[in-house]
Write a protein that holds these residues in place. Structure first.
Motif, mmCIF file in Angstrom:
data_model
loop_
_atom_site.group_PDB
_atom_site.id
_atom_site.type_symbol
_atom_site.label_atom_id
_atom_site.label_comp_id
_atom_site.label_asym_id
_atom_site.label_seq_id
_atom_site.Cartn_x
_atom_site.Cartn_y
_atom_site.Cartn_z
ATOM 1 N N PHE A 72 0.822 -1.216 0.000
ATOM 2 C CA PHE A 72 0.000 0.000 0.000
ATOM 3 C C PHE A 72 0.856 1.267 0.000
ATOM 4 N N TYR A 73 2.082 1.135 0.555
ATOM 5 C CA TYR A 73 2.792 2.336 0.991
ATOM 6 C C TYR A 73 3.798 2.848 -0.033
ATOM 7 N N ASP A 74 3.267 3.429 -1.143
ATOM 8 C CA ASP A 74 4.085 4.309 -1.979
ATOM 9 C C ASP A 74 3.801 5.731 -1.455
ATOM 10 N N LEU B 281 -2.283 8.910 2.070
ATOM 11 C CA LEU B 281 -3.675 8.513 2.357
ATOM 12 C C LEU B 281 -3.767 7.883 3.744
ATOM 13 N N PHE B 282 -2.749 7.102 4.134
ATOM 14 C CA PHE B 282 -2.808 6.518 5.482
ATOM 15 C C PHE B 282 -2.798 7.618 6.541
ATOM 16 N N ASP B 283 -1.998 8.654 6.332
ATOM 17 C CA ASP B 283 -1.983 9.760 7.308
ATOM 18 C C ASP B 283 -3.366 10.403 7.405
ATOM 19 N N LEU C 145 9.473 0.090 14.188
ATOM 20 C CA LEU C 145 9.121 -0.672 12.985
ATOM 21 C C LEU C 145 7.894 -0.038 12.342
ATOM 22 N N GLY C 146 7.990 0.286 11.057
ATOM 23 C CA GLY C 146 6.869 0.916 10.360
ATOM 24 C C GLY C 146 6.585 2.288 10.935
ATOM 25 N N SER C 147 7.618 3.138 10.946
ATOM 26 C CA SER C 147 7.546 4.412 11.678
ATOM 27 C C SER C 147 6.628 5.435 11.018
ATOM 28 N N GLY C 148 6.315 5.286 9.732
ATOM 29 C CA GLY C 148 5.379 6.198 9.054
ATOM 30 C C GLY C 148 5.779 7.651 9.239
ATOM 31 N N ASN C 149 4.856 8.483 9.754
ATOM 32 C CA ASN C 149 5.171 9.912 9.914
ATOM 33 C C ASN C 149 5.948 10.209 11.191
ATOM 34 N N ASN D 163 5.080 10.465 14.113
ATOM 35 C CA ASN D 163 4.406 11.388 15.040
ATOM 36 C C ASN D 163 4.287 10.812 16.447
ATOM 37 N N LYS D 164 4.040 9.493 16.537
ATOM 38 C CA LYS D 164 3.786 8.926 17.872
ATOM 39 C C LYS D 164 5.039 8.974 18.748
ATOM 40 N N ILE D 165 6.193 8.773 18.140
ATOM 41 C CA ILE D 165 7.423 8.745 18.945
ATOM 42 C C ILE D 165 7.701 10.117 19.557
ATOM 43 N N MET E 149 12.320 2.645 11.017
ATOM 44 C CA MET E 149 12.461 1.705 9.894
ATOM 45 C C MET E 149 11.133 1.687 9.139
ATOM 46 N N ASP E 150 11.191 1.919 7.839
ATOM 47 C CA ASP E 150 9.945 1.905 7.062
ATOM 48 C C ASP E 150 10.257 1.582 5.613
ATOM 49 N N ILE E 151 9.266 0.993 4.947
ATOM 50 C CA ILE E 151 9.449 0.596 3.548
ATOM 51 C C ILE E 151 9.153 1.757 2.592
ATOM 52 N N SER E 152 8.454 2.779 3.084
ATOM 53 C CA SER E 152 8.003 3.887 2.233
ATOM 54 C C SER E 152 9.068 4.982 2.270
ATOM 55 N N CYS F 12 15.441 2.553 5.407
ATOM 56 C CA CYS F 12 14.378 2.129 4.500
ATOM 57 C C CYS F 12 14.573 0.631 4.250
ATOM 58 N N VAL F 13 13.639 -0.167 4.759
ATOM 59 C CA VAL F 13 13.809 -1.624 4.708
ATOM 60 C C VAL F 13 12.450 -2.301 4.845
ATOM 61 N N ASP F 14 12.335 -3.506 4.338
ATOM 62 C CA ASP F 14 11.157 -4.335 4.574
ATOM 63 C C ASP F 14 11.427 -5.127 5.861
ATOM 64 N N TYR F 15 10.735 -4.776 6.938
ATOM 65 C CA TYR F 15 11.059 -5.439 8.206
ATOM 66 C C TYR F 15 10.611 -6.896 8.216
ATOM 67 N N ALA F 16 9.791 -7.276 7.218
ATOM 68 C CA ALA F 16 9.378 -8.683 7.123
ATOM 69 C C ALA F 16 10.494 -9.543 6.546
HETATM 70 C C1 LIG Z 1 -0.412 1.165 9.566
HETATM 71 S S1 LIG Z 1 0.922 2.235 9.167
HETATM 72 C C2 LIG Z 1 1.424 2.750 10.794
HETATM 73 C C3 LIG Z 1 2.233 4.018 10.789
HETATM 74 C C4 LIG Z 1 2.624 4.514 12.173
HETATM 75 N N1 LIG Z 1 3.543 3.589 12.820
HETATM 76 C C5 LIG Z 1 1.413 4.683 13.044
HETATM 77 O O1 LIG Z 1 1.290 3.964 14.017
HETATM 78 O O2 LIG Z 1 0.583 5.548 12.730
HETATM 79 C C6 LIG Z 1 2.155 1.062 8.737
HETATM 80 C C7 LIG Z 1 3.534 1.678 8.452
HETATM 81 O O3 LIG Z 1 4.467 0.607 8.340
HETATM 82 C C8 LIG Z 1 5.121 0.661 7.091
HETATM 83 N N2 LIG Z 1 5.264 -0.737 6.672
HETATM 84 C C9 LIG Z 1 4.279 -1.621 6.386
HETATM 85 N N3 LIG Z 1 4.788 -2.837 6.119
HETATM 86 C C10 LIG Z 1 6.139 -2.716 6.234
HETATM 87 C C11 LIG Z 1 7.236 -3.608 6.077
HETATM 88 N N4 LIG Z 1 7.037 -4.892 5.739
HETATM 89 N N5 LIG Z 1 8.487 -3.148 6.283
HETATM 90 C C12 LIG Z 1 8.705 -1.853 6.621
HETATM 91 N N6 LIG Z 1 7.713 -0.950 6.781
HETATM 92 C C13 LIG Z 1 6.439 -1.375 6.596
HETATM 93 C C14 LIG Z 1 4.263 1.482 6.180
HETATM 94 O O4 LIG Z 1 5.009 2.149 5.189
HETATM 95 C C15 LIG Z 1 3.599 2.450 7.168
HETATM 96 O O5 LIG Z 1 4.376 3.609 7.353
#
Ligand SMILES: C[S@@+](CC[C@H](N)C(=O)[O-])C[C@H]1O[C@@H](n2cnc3c(N)ncnc32)[C@H](O)[C@@H]1O
Length: 323
Positions: free
Chosen positions: A39-41, A47-49, A87-91, A93-95, A110-113, A137-141
């Motif tokens: 989803f995360y381009d 849009l998630f924000d 993990l998946g830090s997005g914007n 904001n929470k930290i 760490m985030d994929i976007s 920038c990494v896929d944490y999976a």
């Molecule tokens: C549901 S959002 C949550 C964003 C933020 N942490 C929050 O709580 O509002 C998921 C976030 O994780 C990132 N993300 C999803 N799958 C990921 C993956 N496999 N590896 C790294 N980042 C990932 C997305 O790009 C997005 O920023």
């Protein structure tokens, strides 16, 4: 003299070839599927924000309220000078709600976007000039490791937003195990987990009136058009989100309105009318159910914070002693 922010960027974004082959494999399977990480381009992250601001999307505002209310207790549990991974830090904001209380040695989002990560981290670093930041920038999976120079004890992971719910419980145990190995003995995990609740509340959160979640879901098809040269006609697919009680999860799908054929990376994919692409699961847990999962992964539950309506939970877990 002004303090220059200390930001280090590490780019391990997966290559386009992996994206193409994974998408095609998912679309060839009997139940067509695409993993939610896609989803995360830049558009998807934006849009998630917007989803986080929606009245129906109780998850973000409830988790933020808990972080505000219990920030000091959380900081006491974590202790000072942590190497703090998100993990998946997005914007990011929470930290922000925890940084002054925790005063970590460094912060490692760490985030994929990629673009969204780098923009968010630049904004953060301006507001916290004392903070050393290593953005990855990494896929944490997939498999990941520490950038050189980040060795240290007191490793704490932060995994908010109930993103753990995107994995099946078995997959979640696997990822939690990897986090436990990574933070290792003495390390901890602060994790946000959405709770099982009234189905009406859950389904409304993923079917908002403004249709932002629908746009987020459909952006996946637009992304495939942009990046893989696919020819999806997005208005011929419908957003579907419903609670699957047997699995305690919200499922999101994109449903083909009619029989159609879509070309993607020079391959033709056939859709029957009503056939869906499964794009996301959001598993919901009870406190006890999540504790069972954490224990299987080698974590010991230390503390849990919930709101008065029991909508959402934040857990602090520590790695169990090896004995
Ligand atoms: C549901 S959002 C949550 C964003 C933020 N942490 C929050 O709580 O509002 C998921 C976030 O994780 C990132 N993300 C999803 N799958 C990921 C993956 N496999 N590896 C790294 N980042 C990932 C997305 O790009 C997005 O920023």
């Amino acid at each position: 003299m002004t303090n220059l922010p200390l930001i280090h960027f590490h780019d391990f974004h997966p290559p386009l070839g992996d994206f193409r082959s994974t998408i095609l494999a998912g679309l060839r399977s009997e139940q067509k599927q695409i993993a939610p990480k896609y989803f995360y381009d830049p558009q998807g992250s934006m849009l998630f924000d917007r989803i986080c601001e929606l009245p129906e999307y109780y998850l973000t505002r409830t988790e933020i309220a808990l972080l505000n209310q219990y920030g000091d207790q959380i900081a006491d549990s974590i202790g000072p000078d942590a190497v703090l991974f998100e993990l998946g830090s997005g914007n990011s904001n929470k930290i922000r709600l925890l940084l002054d209380a925790i005063r970590p040695k460094c912060y490692v989002p760490m985030d994929i976007s990629k673009n969204h990560l780098f923009q968010s981290v630049n904004l953060l670093a301006k507001d916290y000039p004392w903070l050393e930041v290593h953005a990855i920038c990494v896929d944490y999976a997939g498999s990941w490791n520490l950038p050189p120079g980040l060795k240290g004890r007191n490793r704490i992971a932060f995994f908010p937003g109930s993103s753990i719910g995107n994995l099946t419980p078995e997959e979640a145990v696997g990822l939690l195990r990897r986090i436990a190995q990574f933070v290792s003995h003495g390390g901890g995990l602060l994790i946000g987990v959405d709770l099982i609740k009234d189905i009406g509340v859950l389904e409304a959160a993923y079917n908002d009136q403004q249709k932002v979640t629908a746009a987020f879901n459909k952006n996946l098809l637009l992304r495939l058009n942009r990046e893989l040269g696919a020819n999806f006609q997005v208005d011929r697919f419908q957003h579907r989100a419903f609670y699957n009680q047997g699995f305690d999860r919200i499922e999101m799908h994109l449903e083909s309105e009619e029989e159609q054929v879509v070309r993607i990376a020079n391959e033709l994919i056939h859709f029957n009318a009503g056939e869906t692409i499964h794009t996301e699961n959001s598993h919901k847990y009870s406190i006890a159910g999540f504790h069972r999962l954490a224990l299987r992964a080698g974590f010991h539950p230390v503390k849990v914070w919930t709101d008065p309506e029991d909508l959402f939970s934040i857990h602090y877990l520590q790695v169990q002693d090896e004995r």
